[in-house]
Design a protein around this motif. Structure first.
Motif, PDB file in Angstrom:
ATOM      1  N   ASP A 171       0.558  12.363 -28.783  1.00  0.00           N
ATOM      2  CA  ASP A 171      -0.491  12.520 -29.783  1.00  0.00           C
ATOM      3  C   ASP A 171      -1.838  12.281 -29.123  1.00  0.00           C
ATOM      4  OD1 ASP A 171      -1.403   9.451 -30.663  1.00  0.00           O
ATOM      5  OD2 ASP A 171       0.640   9.579 -29.939  1.00  0.00           O
ATOM      6  N   TRP A 172      -2.829  13.046 -29.523  1.00  0.00           N
ATOM      7  CA  TRP A 172      -4.173  12.934 -28.960  1.00  0.00           C
ATOM      8  C   TRP A 172      -5.075  12.174 -29.930  1.00  0.00           C
ATOM      9  CZ3 TRP A 172      -5.163  14.448 -24.068  1.00  0.00           C
ATOM     10  CH2 TRP A 172      -4.277  15.349 -23.470  1.00  0.00           C
ATOM     11  N   THR A 173      -5.778  11.202 -29.404  1.00  0.00           N
ATOM     12  CA  THR A 173      -6.821  10.536 -30.182  1.00  0.00           C
ATOM     13  C   THR A 173      -8.167  10.975 -29.639  1.00  0.00           C
ATOM     14  OG1 THR A 173      -5.429   8.617 -30.634  1.00  0.00           O
ATOM     15  CG2 THR A 173      -7.805   8.324 -30.895  1.00  0.00           C
ATOM     16  N   TYR A 174      -9.048  11.420 -30.539  1.00  0.00           N
ATOM     17  CA  TYR A 174     -10.362  11.926 -30.163  1.00  0.00           C
ATOM     18  C   TYR A 174     -11.445  10.956 -30.627  1.00  0.00           C
ATOM     19  CZ  TYR A 174      -7.818  16.302 -29.556  1.00  0.00           C
ATOM     20  OH  TYR A 174      -6.916  17.258 -29.151  1.00  0.00           O
ATOM     21  N   GLY A 175     -12.567  11.007 -29.929  1.00  0.00           N
ATOM     22  CA  GLY A 175     -13.674  10.153 -30.314  1.00  0.00           C
ATOM     23  C   GLY A 175     -14.977  10.624 -29.708  1.00  0.00           C
ATOM     24  N   ALA A 176     -16.052   9.922 -30.071  1.00  0.00           N
ATOM     25  CA  ALA A 176     -17.384  10.243 -29.552  1.00  0.00           C
ATOM     26  C   ALA A 176     -18.254   8.999 -29.611  1.00  0.00           C
ATOM     27  CB  ALA A 176     -18.027  11.371 -30.362  1.00  0.00           C
ATOM     28  N   HIS A 177     -19.184   8.906 -28.670  1.00  0.00           N
ATOM     29  CA  HIS A 177     -20.181   7.842 -28.655  1.00  0.00           C
ATOM     30  C   HIS A 177     -21.576   8.465 -28.641  1.00  0.00           C
ATOM     31  CE1 HIS A 177     -17.223   4.746 -27.622  1.00  0.00           C
ATOM     32  NE2 HIS A 177     -16.802   5.484 -26.625  1.00  0.00           N
ATOM     33  N   ALA A 178     -22.503   7.786 -29.287  1.00  0.00           N
ATOM     34  CA  ALA A 178     -23.921   8.090 -29.145  1.00  0.00           C
ATOM     35  C   ALA A 178     -24.627   6.776 -28.837  1.00  0.00           C
ATOM     36  CB  ALA A 178     -24.487   8.721 -30.412  1.00  0.00           C
ATOM     37  N   VAL A 179     -25.552   6.821 -27.902  1.00  0.00           N
ATOM     38  CA  VAL A 179     -26.195   5.614 -27.410  1.00  0.00           C
ATOM     39  C   VAL A 179     -27.701   5.789 -27.423  1.00  0.00           C
ATOM     40  CG1 VAL A 179     -26.467   4.083 -25.411  1.00  0.00           C
ATOM     41  CG2 VAL A 179     -24.227   5.055 -25.932  1.00  0.00           C
ATOM     42  N   GLU A 180     -28.411   4.748 -27.857  1.00  0.00           N
ATOM     43  CA  GLU A 180     -29.868   4.702 -27.729  1.00  0.00           C
ATOM     44  C   GLU A 180     -30.204   3.566 -26.773  1.00  0.00           C
ATOM     45  OE1 GLU A 180     -34.000   4.138 -30.315  1.00  0.00           O
ATOM     46  OE2 GLU A 180     -32.046   3.955 -31.303  1.00  0.00           O
ATOM     47  N   ILE A 181     -31.037   3.869 -25.782  1.00  0.00           N
ATOM     48  CA  ILE A 181     -31.395   2.872 -24.772  1.00  0.00           C
ATOM     49  C   ILE A 181     -32.909   2.790 -24.630  1.00  0.00           C
ATOM     50  CG2 ILE A 181     -29.297   3.325 -23.446  1.00  0.00           C
ATOM     51  CD1 ILE A 181     -31.316   4.704 -21.360  1.00  0.00           C
TER      52      ILE A 181
END
Length: 784
Positions: free
Chosen positions: A634-644
């Protein structure tokens, strides 16, 4: 709390009180009557021939009960590639490799004995770079590679070279794809080796008794794997090896497979059967025990002018270090996952696992995905910039969606998961795209502090052989409560709490009546392959559902005979079973738990014990030449967004905000899964900013403690972290769930690097993004 509200509820960890009060016992805490203490003699060279070992003075020291060298223990260890000696034989292959071991009545005596052992070495040229290691004239780390055992048809070592495995993926016609491309982008990326840094270092107690019976207490992720690998290495039947795992203080993959156990058992045998304890110091944890592999990645990508990826040629060079028993599978997993969660029609991937004279690598949270997705997600932004396209839009055009086909030929279905939804969430919540006013731009220029935002996506599936299985036992006690036995290990991730929720939900029990048996013993626990790959909740959860259903079926059959009705007329409620159309006719669980007794004394039934098992469905071996097949459960998907915010005066980067989203199928415990994500993000920030192994020119490891090796502290936390979940139910998952333990740290680093590029246009291709590295790169950019 009633059982109806358990799935998805934020139940506190069931082991929390025991751990914070100090009642939980770890192997570090254990002491057995007559126990001896062990210490290691390790190599000061990265690559050298062992000319002579003199142990005579050590053996003569009062209080010393056993001294071993490699000649005394001619065994090799390994899960997929059996290539690592218990103690070095003939030569050493990395700085910190153990060459001798001592067992004595106390630690001071053991250390004194180790200091008395004399070893004469002949230094050999060290191979410290994967690109140098694959050259024809490179010194060989393993001259006898061709004599080793490995899983044939799955791994492909190249005897006479430093290549421990070559994994291939071929899809479509990559050259034709490049010929049709409007733009071709080529880049080279680098990720270093890093440490696991569990709170509890590796520790093992072993006793080799008469009749070659071995008992082991160990801080490990996988007791059955330890038993299996010890059996293979030592030639002792599995039935004569007992492995016990109590509470474990963290692992992150570093305690998968086998490590100290065989050596400590051999010391016990040499000491006449007395139990022996070996506790790794923090320095030994760093320099003797395994780390995460390093990676050099070369990526060539062809795209159309409207942003479609149509061809990708990739070479992954994995720095396995001195031994690659586990590392060959990392290279394989990186190969079949190797373009990230994107649909690419034409693909050529060559993933090489390469021996060097570095500390050897093993499984680490993300299993190679954090490393190669650094390269993939950095290059996605570089391509978008070349096209003049928004990076989010570019990704959306190419992400896997229902109907897509992966690079190994797997079709993506509606229930597989939605990475596009995860990306949409994080982009919205981070405020994409970043628009600055003229006033803000002026202030940034005046202060040298610039803001930027970046995104990155990710995917991962359990990397495991097709035959891996889990099993479970649920036994009911006299009061209607249950004890739950599984063979997988909760080493801090909170899985046992989630599994207890599944059992309580399925059996219509309050959570306080479900007791997880924490100490796992291979002689009493049901079998489980390994606690790795974000698979335990999925696999053991399914096994427990079946065990509960087995228990319920027994109760239903017994109750039907007692209430004189058919089984299909019965229903379960809170700790009871009753007749649907006459609900006053009911039996409590405690009446059935160990058998039902009639008023006249007759008894029927007996103790209720439910059994369940689950094995991965449909997985296949992959074609050796093309990599085609079904590699993943099974595949688990995700995403990140970052402010620096980056300070160009110093190179320091402050993380202002992280937004993350994952498609977990179904949230089983909101509190625990959120904690997993936050912990993974912070761990990912460590590899983004500071964590890396440093060697000198001779291959001696310099980062051997937590003063020189920097991990994040509370002062390094982002100002704000937001976590969101998409729930696309996994049809074969427990209550629709899929694993997410490793995923949160994947792609954190490239999201930060993409934000840095967004802030000041600085394109970093090598991790980590230390302040010094960022400052110097900025100064160089300003000169151009």
């Amino acid at each position: 709390m009633t059982c109806q509200s358990l799935i998805g509820a934020g139940i506190p960890r069931i082991d929390g009180v025991e751990k914070v009060t100090g009642e939980a016992l770890y192997v570090h805490d254990l002491k057995i009557q007559g126990m001896l203490y062990a210490k290691l003699k390790t190599s000061p060279y990265a690559h050298a021939r062992i000319k002579r070992i003199d142990t005579s003075r050590a053996r003569a020291l009062p209080g010393v009960k056993a001294v071993l060298t490699g000649q005394d223990v001619p065994y090799k260890l390994g899960l997929y590639m059996i290539d690592r000696p218990v103690l070095a034989v003939g030569k050493v292959r990395y700085f910190g490799e153990p060459v001798a071991a001592v067992a004595a009545v106390d630690l001071d005596t053991a250390q004194e004995a180790v200091d008395l052992i004399e070893v004469e070495y002949e230094p050999l040229p060290a191979v410290l770079d994967v690109e140098e290691a694959i050259k024809e004239d490179a010194p060989l780390v393993h001259e006898d590679l061709g004599t080793y055992s490995w899983i044939k048809g799955v791994y492909f070592p190249k005897p006479g070279t430093n290549i421990a495995n070559h994994f291939k993926v071929r899809k479509g016609d990559v050259e034709a794809g490049f010929a049709k491309s409007d733009l071709i982008v080529e880049n080279k990326f680098y990720q270093p080796q890093v440490f696991h840094v569990p709170l509890e270092t590796h520790v093992t107690i072993a006793k080799w008794s008469a009749g070659d019976r071995i008992k082991v207490w160990t801080s490990a992720q996988s007791p059955f794997a330890v038993r299996d690998l010890m059996s293979v290495a030592l030639g002792i039947p599995r039935s004569q090896i007992e492995v016990i795992v109590p509470y474990v203080g963290g692992g992150f993959g570093g305690k998968a497979g086998i490590h100290l156990e065989a050596l400590v058992a051999c010391l016990s045998k040499a000491a006449g059967g007395r139990p022996v304890k070996l506790t790794a110091t923090r320095e030994e944890e760093c320099s003797t025990l395994p780390c995460r592999q390093g990676l050099v990645a070369r990526i060539k990508t062809g795209v159309t002018k409207d942003g479609r990826i149509i061809a990708e040629e990739i070479e992954y060079l994995w720095d396995a270090g001195a031994y690659a028993d586990y590392g060959v599978n990392i290279g394989r997993a990186a190969g079949y996952s190797g373009v990230g969660p994107y649909e690419v029609e034409n693909v050529k991937i060559d993933s090489y696992t390469i021996y060097t004279n570095h500390v050897f690598g093993t499984a680490y949270r993300g299993f190679g995905h954090a490393e190669f997705l650094w390269a993939i997600e950095r290059q996605r932004d570089l391509i978008a910039k070349e096209l003049g396209m928004d990076p989010v839009e570019f990704r959306m055009k190419n992400l896997l969606k229902p109907g897509s086909v992966t690079i190994t030929g797997e079709k993506i279905y509606e229930n597989t998961g939605r990475v596009d939804k995860c990306l949409a969430i994080v982009a919205e919540k981070i405020g994409w795209p970043l628009v600055k006013s003229e006033e803000e731009k002026l202030k940034e220029k005046e202060t040298g502090k610039y803001r930027g935002i970046g995104v990155a996506v990710l995917h991962k599936a359990p990397a495991m052989p097709p035959w891996t299985a889990s099993s479970a036992i649920v036994k009911m006690n006299e009061d209607g409560s249950v004890h739950v036995l599984v063979g997988g290990i909760d080493y801090g991730q909170g899985t046992y709490t989630t599994l207890a929720q599944i059992v309580a939900e399925r059996l219509h029990l309050p959570l306080e009546k479900v007791r997880m048996v924490w100490e796992t013993n291979t002689e009493t626990a049901p079998y489980d392959w390994q606690t790795v790959a974000s698979r335990l909740t999925f696999m053991a959860g399914n096994a427990l559902i079946r065990a509960c259903d087995d228990l319920l079926a027994q109760m239903r059959s017994l109750a039907a005979s007692i209430l004189r009705c058919s089984e299909d007329e019965l229903e379960f409620g809170q700790e009871e079973i009753f007749l649907r159309h006459h609900p006053d006719k009911r039996l409590s669980y405690r009446q059935l738990a160990i058998g039902y007794t009639y008023e006249n004394g007759n008894a029927v039934g007996g103790p209720l014990i439910g059994r369940g098992k689950y094995i991965a469905q449909g997985l296949t071996f992959l074609d050796p030449e093309t990599g085609q097949g079904l590699p993943a459960l099974d595949w688990t998907y995700g995403a990140h967004a970052v402010e620096i915010e980056v300070d160009t005066n110093t190179g320091d980067i402050e993380v202002l905000k992280v937004v993350s989203a994952f498609d977990v199928g179904k949230v089983l415990n909101e509190t625990l899964v959120r904690g997993q994500v936050i912990g993974g993000i912070v761990q990912g920030l460590g590899t983004a900013f500071s964590e890396h192994l440093i060697y000198d020119e001779q291959g001696r490891l310099l980062t051997r403690n937590l003063v020189d090796y920097k991990i994040p502290t509370v002062k390094d936390l982002p100002r704000k972290m937001e976590v969101y979940f998409v729930e696309t139910p996994q049809l074969d998952g427990p209550y629709g769930a899929r694993g997410v333990a490793e995923h949160p740290m994947i792609s954190v680093a490239p999201a930060v690097a993409n934000a840095l590029a967004n802030a000041i246009g600085l394109e970093m291709l090598e991790g980590p993004l230390t302040a010094e590295k960022v400052y110097l790169a900025w100064q160089e950019k300003c000169k151009q």
